[in-house]
Motif scaffolding. Structure first.
Motif, mmCIF file in Angstrom:
data_model
loop_
_atom_site.group_PDB
_atom_site.id
_atom_site.type_symbol
_atom_site.label_atom_id
_atom_site.label_comp_id
_atom_site.label_asym_id
_atom_site.label_seq_id
_atom_site.Cartn_x
_atom_site.Cartn_y
_atom_site.Cartn_z
ATOM 1 N N ASP A 192 0.832 -1.205 0.000
ATOM 2 C CA ASP A 192 0.000 0.000 0.000
ATOM 3 C C ASP A 192 0.865 1.252 0.000
ATOM 4 O O ASP A 192 0.569 2.226 -0.706
ATOM 5 C CB ASP A 192 -0.946 0.014 1.204
ATOM 6 N N ASP A 193 1.951 1.231 0.779
ATOM 7 C CA ASP A 193 2.857 2.380 0.808
ATOM 8 C C ASP A 193 3.589 2.549 -0.525
ATOM 9 O O ASP A 193 3.745 3.667 -1.027
ATOM 10 C CB ASP A 193 3.848 2.264 1.969
ATOM 11 N N HIS A 194 4.015 1.424 -1.097
ATOM 12 C CA HIS A 194 4.701 1.464 -2.393
ATOM 13 C C HIS A 194 3.755 1.990 -3.479
ATOM 14 O O HIS A 194 4.146 2.817 -4.313
ATOM 15 C CB HIS A 194 5.206 0.068 -2.739
ATOM 16 N N GLU A 195 2.512 1.520 -3.459
ATOM 17 C CA GLU A 195 1.540 1.986 -4.451
ATOM 18 C C GLU A 195 1.306 3.485 -4.316
ATOM 19 O O GLU A 195 1.182 4.194 -5.333
ATOM 20 C CB GLU A 195 0.220 1.227 -4.283
ATOM 21 N N TYR A 196 1.263 3.984 -3.095
ATOM 22 C CA TYR A 196 1.011 5.415 -2.893
ATOM 23 C C TYR A 196 2.182 6.242 -3.428
ATOM 24 O O TYR A 196 1.985 7.294 -4.040
ATOM 25 C CB TYR A 196 0.774 5.707 -1.417
ATOM 26 N N ARG A 197 3.397 5.737 -3.229
ATOM 27 C CA ARG A 197 4.562 6.440 -3.778
ATOM 28 C C ARG A 197 4.534 6.425 -5.300
ATOM 29 O O ARG A 197 4.800 7.441 -5.945
ATOM 30 C CB ARG A 197 5.855 5.802 -3.269
ATOM 31 N N LEU A 198 4.202 5.278 -5.879
ATOM 32 C CA LEU A 198 4.127 5.193 -7.335
ATOM 33 C C LEU A 198 3.066 6.143 -7.887
ATOM 34 O O LEU A 198 3.268 6.804 -8.906
ATOM 35 C CB LEU A 198 3.809 3.755 -7.760
ATOM 36 N N ARG A 199 1.944 6.208 -7.205
ATOM 37 C CA ARG A 199 0.877 7.111 -7.643
ATOM 38 C C ARG A 199 1.318 8.563 -7.527
ATOM 39 O O ARG A 199 1.019 9.388 -8.395
ATOM 40 C CB ARG A 199 -0.375 6.871 -6.790
ATOM 41 N N ALA A 200 2.027 8.880 -6.466
ATOM 42 C CA ALA A 200 2.532 10.246 -6.300
ATOM 43 C C ALA A 200 3.509 10.597 -7.414
ATOM 44 O O ALA A 200 3.434 11.682 -8.015
ATOM 45 C CB ALA A 200 3.202 10.388 -4.935
ATOM 46 N N GLU A 201 4.434 9.679 -7.700
ATOM 47 C CA GLU A 201 5.413 9.939 -8.757
ATOM 48 C C GLU A 201 4.739 10.087 -10.114
ATOM 49 O O GLU A 201 5.116 10.950 -10.916
ATOM 50 C CB GLU A 201 6.434 8.808 -8.788
ATOM 51 N N GLU A 202 3.736 9.257 -10.372
ATOM 52 C CA GLU A 202 3.012 9.328 -11.644
ATOM 53 C C GLU A 202 2.321 10.674 -11.824
ATOM 54 O O GLU A 202 2.142 11.162 -12.940
ATOM 55 C CB GLU A 202 1.983 8.194 -11.714
ATOM 56 N N SER A 203 1.946 11.304 -10.702
ATOM 57 C CA SER A 203 1.272 12.599 -10.761
ATOM 58 C C SER A 203 2.253 13.760 -10.893
ATOM 59 O O SER A 203 1.831 14.917 -10.990
ATOM 60 C CB SER A 203 0.427 12.803 -9.500
ATOM 61 N N GLY A 204 3.558 13.457 -10.865
ATOM 62 C CA GLY A 204 4.559 14.507 -10.942
ATOM 63 C C GLY A 204 4.995 15.064 -9.608
ATOM 64 O O GLY A 204 5.633 16.124 -9.550
ATOM 65 N N ALA A 205 4.695 14.369 -8.519
ATOM 66 C CA ALA A 205 5.066 14.847 -7.190
ATOM 67 C C ALA A 205 6.580 14.933 -7.037
ATOM 68 O O ALA A 205 7.328 14.127 -7.586
ATOM 69 C CB ALA A 205 4.498 13.922 -6.121
ATOM 70 N N ARG A 206 7.023 15.910 -6.270
ATOM 71 C CA ARG A 206 8.431 16.083 -5.939
ATOM 72 C C ARG A 206 8.726 15.247 -4.687
ATOM 73 O O ARG A 206 8.210 15.528 -3.614
ATOM 74 C CB ARG A 206 8.739 17.551 -5.722
ATOM 75 N N VAL A 207 9.547 14.217 -4.889
ATOM 76 C CA VAL A 207 9.792 13.192 -3.874
ATOM 77 C C VAL A 207 11.265 13.228 -3.468
ATOM 78 O O VAL A 207 12.137 13.403 -4.314
ATOM 79 C CB VAL A 207 9.421 11.808 -4.441
ATOM 80 N N ALA A 208 11.534 13.049 -2.175
ATOM 81 C CA ALA A 208 12.939 13.040 -1.738
ATOM 82 C C ALA A 208 13.066 12.432 -0.351
ATOM 83 O O ALA A 208 12.097 12.353 0.422
ATOM 84 C CB ALA A 208 13.518 14.455 -1.739
ATOM 85 N N THR A 209 14.288 12.007 -0.043
ATOM 86 C CA THR A 209 14.679 11.617 1.308
ATOM 87 C C THR A 209 15.638 12.662 1.846
ATOM 88 O O THR A 209 16.602 13.035 1.160
ATOM 89 C CB THR A 209 15.360 10.240 1.311
ATOM 90 N N ILE A 210 15.378 13.141 3.048
ATOM 91 C CA ILE A 210 16.264 14.102 3.706
ATOM 92 C C ILE A 210 17.245 13.297 4.552
ATOM 93 O O ILE A 210 16.871 12.688 5.559
ATOM 94 C CB ILE A 210 15.459 15.095 4.568
ATOM 95 N N VAL A 211 18.504 13.284 4.142
ATOM 96 C CA VAL A 211 19.461 12.331 4.703
ATOM 97 C C VAL A 211 20.016 12.769 6.058
ATOM 98 O O VAL A 211 20.730 11.995 6.703
ATOM 99 C CB VAL A 211 20.609 12.079 3.701
ATOM 100 N N THR A 212 19.696 13.971 6.485
ATOM 101 C CA THR A 212 20.111 14.417 7.820
ATOM 102 C C THR A 212 19.055 14.098 8.879
ATOM 103 O O THR A 212 19.326 14.213 10.080
ATOM 104 C CB THR A 212 20.366 15.928 7.817
ATOM 105 N N ALA A 213 17.844 13.723 8.434
ATOM 106 C CA ALA A 213 16.744 13.397 9.349
ATOM 107 C C ALA A 213 16.633 11.885 9.479
ATOM 108 O O ALA A 213 16.909 11.148 8.531
ATOM 109 C CB ALA A 213 15.436 13.985 8.836
ATOM 110 N N ALA A 214 16.228 11.410 10.664
ATOM 111 C CA ALA A 214 16.178 9.965 10.880
ATOM 112 C C ALA A 214 15.004 9.552 11.748
ATOM 113 O O ALA A 214 14.622 10.240 12.699
ATOM 114 C CB ALA A 214 17.481 9.479 11.517
ATOM 115 N N VAL A 215 14.440 8.398 11.402
ATOM 116 C CA VAL A 215 13.509 7.656 12.245
ATOM 117 C C VAL A 215 14.186 6.344 12.602
ATOM 118 O O VAL A 215 14.709 5.654 11.724
ATOM 119 C CB VAL A 215 12.168 7.399 11.521
ATOM 120 N N ARG A 216 14.192 6.016 13.883
ATOM 121 C CA ARG A 216 14.788 4.754 14.331
ATOM 122 C C ARG A 216 13.710 3.673 14.347
ATOM 123 O O ARG A 216 12.579 3.932 14.756
ATOM 124 C CB ARG A 216 15.437 4.931 15.705
#
Length: 307
Positions: A192-216
């Motif tokens: 479900d999470d992967h599908e939501y990302r794919l749908r976002a990318e298909e819509s032209g969403a600006r996607v990124a990972t902020i490498v200084t931020a972390a979740v443990r």
């Protein structure tokens, strides 16, 4: 200057009260949050009782809804995201109950609120924060990074564009949700999470990972079993529920976003794995049933595995 950005955290939980309590306490220490919304997937471990008595964490209001039945992460995020927008959220911070964002995680993410639509932190191993829990395939090649330093070296400044690991501390804008809709609640878990990302990318969403931020996050172990002489891997979960949802949802995602040839390749890979790599007639039958259900649009079959 316009009104301040309203950031609402959405947490989905199921039978992990101690982890949930730790996470909610941490959210009360993080600046920038307006409210915490918790979706309880019909837990049976006292979560509902604790949530009923929990009205705030630090100075941040906490509200909760307990679902009548367990609808999985997909159903929880579907309802939680809709609820957050109903409260007037401009940004929604999505997370499971087993993640623990660093105190500076949200402030670091918010530095990019003006130029991203769907973005999140690194998800690191709580026992070894130098390692990623979910490896990242680096843009522009086939290299898969397992170490935090490798990802940071590949980033431009503090961000790695085109990559995000949802729903582990990911931020999504109200405008993007209005454009692409809510997560597919019928998926229950897995994909479900992967599908939501794919749908976002298909819509032209600006996607990124902020490498200084972390979740443990707790380690999830090996995410793939080697097959075909080590040329590739297969997600072989010992859980019938997880495997059923993986086989069904992954086939649907491949069909919808990569095309029928990729979907067929996944079918062949599954047959190979349970015929040669780890022979199992019962798993072949389970996989076939899950895939047939996905093709037919039947998303109820996983319920026979629920307890």
């Amino acid at each position: 200057m316009g009104p301040p950005t309203r950031v609402v955290a959405v947490v989905v939980t199921f039978n992990r009260l101690e982890l949930l309590q730790t996470l909610v306490r941490r959210l009360g220490e993080i600046p920038g949050l307006a409210e915490v919304l918790v979706i309880d997937n019909a837990s049976s471990d006292g979560t509902d009782t604790w949530l009923a008595a929990c009205t705030a964490t630090g100075d941040i209001p906490v509200r909760s809804r307990s679902l009548a039945t367990n609808r999985g992460g997909a159903g929880g995020f579907h309802d939680g995201l809709a609820w957050a927008l109903d409260t007037g959220a401009d940004l929604v911070w999505l997370m499971d109950d087993d993640g623990l964002p660093d105190v500076d995680c949200l402030p670091l993410l918010l530095e990019h609120r003006d130029d991203l639509d769907f973005w999140g932190p690194l998800v690191v191993d709580e026992s070894d924060p130098r390692r990623l829990v979910f490896p990242i395939r680096l843009p522009g090649g086939a290299k898969v990074a397992h170490a935090v330093d490798d990802v940071r070296r590949a980033a431009r400044g503090d961000r790695l564009d085109g990559i995000v690991i949802p729903f582990n501390g990911v931020l999504v804008t109200k405008e993007l949700v209005e454009r692409i809709g809510l997560p597919r609640e019928e998926f229950f878990i897995w994909g479900d999470d992967h599908e939501y990302r794919l749908r976002a990318e298909e819509s032209g969403a600006r996607v990124a990972t902020i490498v200084t931020a972390a979740v443990r996050h707790p380690s999830v172990g090996n995410l793939g079993t080697p097959m075909m002489w080590g040329l590739t891997t297969y997600n072989d979960s010992p859980s019938d529920l997880k495997h059923y949802c993986m086989a069904r949802n992954n086939l649907v995602n491949l069909r919808d976003y990569r095309g029928p040839l990729h979907a067929l390749a996944f079918v062949v890979k599954t047959v190979w794995f349970y015929t040669f790599s780890r022979p199992s007639l019962s798993r072949l039958r389970l996989s076939a049933g899950a895939m047939r259900a996905g093709i037919a649009g039947d998303f109820e079959g996983h319920r026979r595995f629920l307890r």
